[in-house]
Design a protein around this motif. Structure first.
Motif, PDB file in Angstrom:
ATOM      1  N   ALA A   1       0.332  -1.163  -0.174  1.00  0.00           N
ATOM      2  CA  ALA A   1      -0.201  -0.132  -0.186  1.00  0.00           C
ATOM      3  C   ALA A   1       0.859   1.362  -0.435  1.00  0.00           C
ATOM      4  O   ALA A   1       0.127   2.334  -0.764  1.00  0.00           O
ATOM      5  CB  ALA A   1      -1.042   0.036   1.016  1.00  0.00           C
ATOM      6  N   ILE A   2       1.448   1.545   0.542  1.00  0.00           N
ATOM      7  CA  ILE A   2       3.259   2.597   0.958  1.00  0.00           C
ATOM      8  C   ILE A   2       3.305   2.943  -0.586  1.00  0.00           C
ATOM      9  O   ILE A   2       3.689   3.031  -1.069  1.00  0.00           O
ATOM     10  CB  ILE A   2       3.655   2.372   1.697  1.00  0.00           C
ATOM     11  CG1 ILE A   2       3.119   2.035   3.383  1.00  0.00           C
ATOM     12  CG2 ILE A   2       4.901   3.434   2.451  1.00  0.00           C
ATOM     13  CD1 ILE A   2       3.777   1.918   4.330  1.00  0.00           C
ATOM     14  N   GLY A   3       4.242   1.230  -1.292  1.00  0.00           N
ATOM     15  CA  GLY A   3       4.816   1.848  -2.428  1.00  0.00           C
ATOM     16  C   GLY A   3       3.836   2.562  -3.651  1.00  0.00           C
ATOM     17  O   GLY A   3       3.896   2.640  -4.543  1.00  0.00           O
TER      18      GLY A   3
ATOM     19  N   TYR B   1       4.118   5.114  -5.767  1.00  0.00           N
ATOM     20  CA  TYR B   1       3.906   5.426  -6.798  1.00  0.00           C
ATOM     21  C   TYR B   1       3.024   6.815  -7.728  1.00  0.00           C
ATOM     22  O   TYR B   1       3.815   7.203  -8.226  1.00  0.00           O
ATOM     23  CB  TYR B   1       3.359   3.987  -7.378  1.00  0.00           C
ATOM     24  CG  TYR B   1       3.813   4.171  -9.065  1.00  0.00           C
ATOM     25  CD1 TYR B   1       4.657   3.840 -10.294  1.00  0.00           C
ATOM     26  CD2 TYR B   1       2.718   4.262  -9.857  1.00  0.00           C
ATOM     27  CE1 TYR B   1       5.297   4.050 -11.476  1.00  0.00           C
ATOM     28  CE2 TYR B   1       2.504   3.991 -11.490  1.00  0.00           C
ATOM     29  CZ  TYR B   1       3.575   3.652 -11.736  1.00  0.00           C
ATOM     30  OH  TYR B   1       3.194   3.925 -13.544  1.00  0.00           O
ATOM     31  N   ARG B   2       2.006   6.510  -6.978  1.00  0.00           N
ATOM     32  CA  ARG B   2       1.266   7.255  -7.556  1.00  0.00           C
ATOM     33  C   ARG B   2       1.728   8.569  -7.882  1.00  0.00           C
ATOM     34  O   ARG B   2       0.871  10.064  -8.207  1.00  0.00           O
ATOM     35  CB  ARG B   2      -0.633   7.106  -6.673  1.00  0.00           C
ATOM     36  CG  ARG B   2      -1.272   5.984  -7.770  1.00  0.00           C
ATOM     37  CD  ARG B   2      -2.014   5.963  -6.603  1.00  0.00           C
ATOM     38  NE  ARG B   2      -2.690   4.814  -6.668  1.00  0.00           N
ATOM     39  CZ  ARG B   2      -3.993   4.429  -6.629  1.00  0.00           C
ATOM     40  NH1 ARG B   2      -4.092   4.273  -5.559  1.00  0.00           N
ATOM     41  NH2 ARG B   2      -4.619   2.835  -6.467  1.00  0.00           N
ATOM     42  N   THR B   3       2.117   9.206  -7.133  1.00  0.00           N
ATOM     43  CA  THR B   3       2.467  10.555  -6.135  1.00  0.00           C
ATOM     44  C   THR B   3       3.564  10.899  -7.474  1.00  0.00           C
ATOM     45  O   THR B   3       3.896  11.805  -7.449  1.00  0.00           O
ATOM     46  CB  THR B   3       2.929  10.910  -4.629  1.00  0.00           C
ATOM     47  OG1 THR B   3       1.924  10.521  -4.398  1.00  0.00           O
ATOM     48  CG2 THR B   3       3.368  12.146  -4.433  1.00  0.00           C
ATOM     49  N   ALA B   4       4.784  10.163  -7.400  1.00  0.00           N
ATOM     50  CA  ALA B   4       5.755  10.624  -8.001  1.00  0.00           C
ATOM     51  C   ALA B   4       5.456  10.865  -9.271  1.00  0.00           C
ATOM     52  O   ALA B   4       5.392  11.469 -10.179  1.00  0.00           O
ATOM     53  CB  ALA B   4       6.441   9.135  -7.913  1.00  0.00           C
ATOM     54  N   ALA B   5       4.019   9.061  -9.816  1.00  0.00           N
ATOM     55  CA  ALA B   5       3.346   9.600 -11.325  1.00  0.00           C
ATOM     56  C   ALA B   5       2.958  10.999 -11.648  1.00  0.00           C
ATOM     57  O   ALA B   5       3.326  11.811 -12.539  1.00  0.00           O
ATOM     58  CB  ALA B   5       3.126   8.452 -11.995  1.00  0.00           C
ATOM     59  N   ALA B   6       2.509  11.458 -11.247  1.00  0.00           N
ATOM     60  CA  ALA B   6       1.389  12.632 -11.128  1.00  0.00           C
ATOM     61  C   ALA B   6       2.342  13.828 -10.818  1.00  0.00           C
ATOM     62  O   ALA B   6       2.334  14.277 -11.654  1.00  0.00           O
ATOM     63  CB  ALA B   6       0.752  12.734  -9.714  1.00  0.00           C
TER      64      ALA B   6
END
Length: 168
Positions: free
Chosen positions: A33-35, A39-44
């Motif tokens: 869940a943390i990963g 990932y979502r934060t970095a991709a956005a």
């Protein structure tokens, strides 16, 4: 009695093994869940900054392609600063306008002398905002913001011997 003690020991061993497995499973799910969130934060973030930085690189490369005497001009389209880049093909002169319009970088290529309007251009990239500023001594400042309001700037020096000029 000995048999009963062995049975209790086996129950404790089984309980310990199951609880250890459950702790491992919960930790693994938390890590996943943390990963996913990271990932979502970095991709956005990458997606938001992509358009602004790409727009600045695109405009800078266009200026570098035209960095010769009398081919780069600063002008106005609809009250906004715009770049005017000229090309000559055989005896015909073509003008390329790069300008901001409604949160986008737009480009318009026309024959010299053609009456233009901002709606005629093609959208190159959507950005939060885009601007071109004259700093003097051959320097231009390009600024673009992403969807989250973060502004990137690019300082560009026109290297040709005459610099750029303003064309009204």
């Amino acid at each position: 009695m000995n048999f009963r003690k062995q049975r209790q020991d086996h129950a404790v061993d089984l309980f310990f093994t199951l609880s250890l497995f459950c702790v491992f499973t919960v930790c693994a799910l938390l890590l996943i869940a943390i990963g996913i969130q990271a990932y979502r934060t970095a991709a956005a973030s990458l997606e938001n900054t992509y358009s602004a930085r790409t727009a600045l690189s695109y405009v800078a490369e266009k200026v570098r392609q035209h960095d010769e005497e009398g081919r780069i001009f600063l002008t106005q389209i609809d009250g906004e600063n715009a770049l005017l880049l000229t090309d000559q093909v055989e005896k015909t002169v073509y003008e390329t306008y790069i300008y901001p319009k409604d949160g986008a970088v737009c480009e318009l290529v026309v024959r010299e002398g053609t009456e233009i309007s901002p709606d005629m251009g093609q959208t190159v990239l959507q950005v939060g905002s885009f601007s071109i500023s004259e700093l003097g001594d051959g320097f231009l400042e390009l600024a673009a913001s992403d969807g989250q309001g973060q502004t990137d700037t690019f300082l560009l020096h026109v290297r040709n011997s005459g610099g750029y000029s303003r064309k009204e």
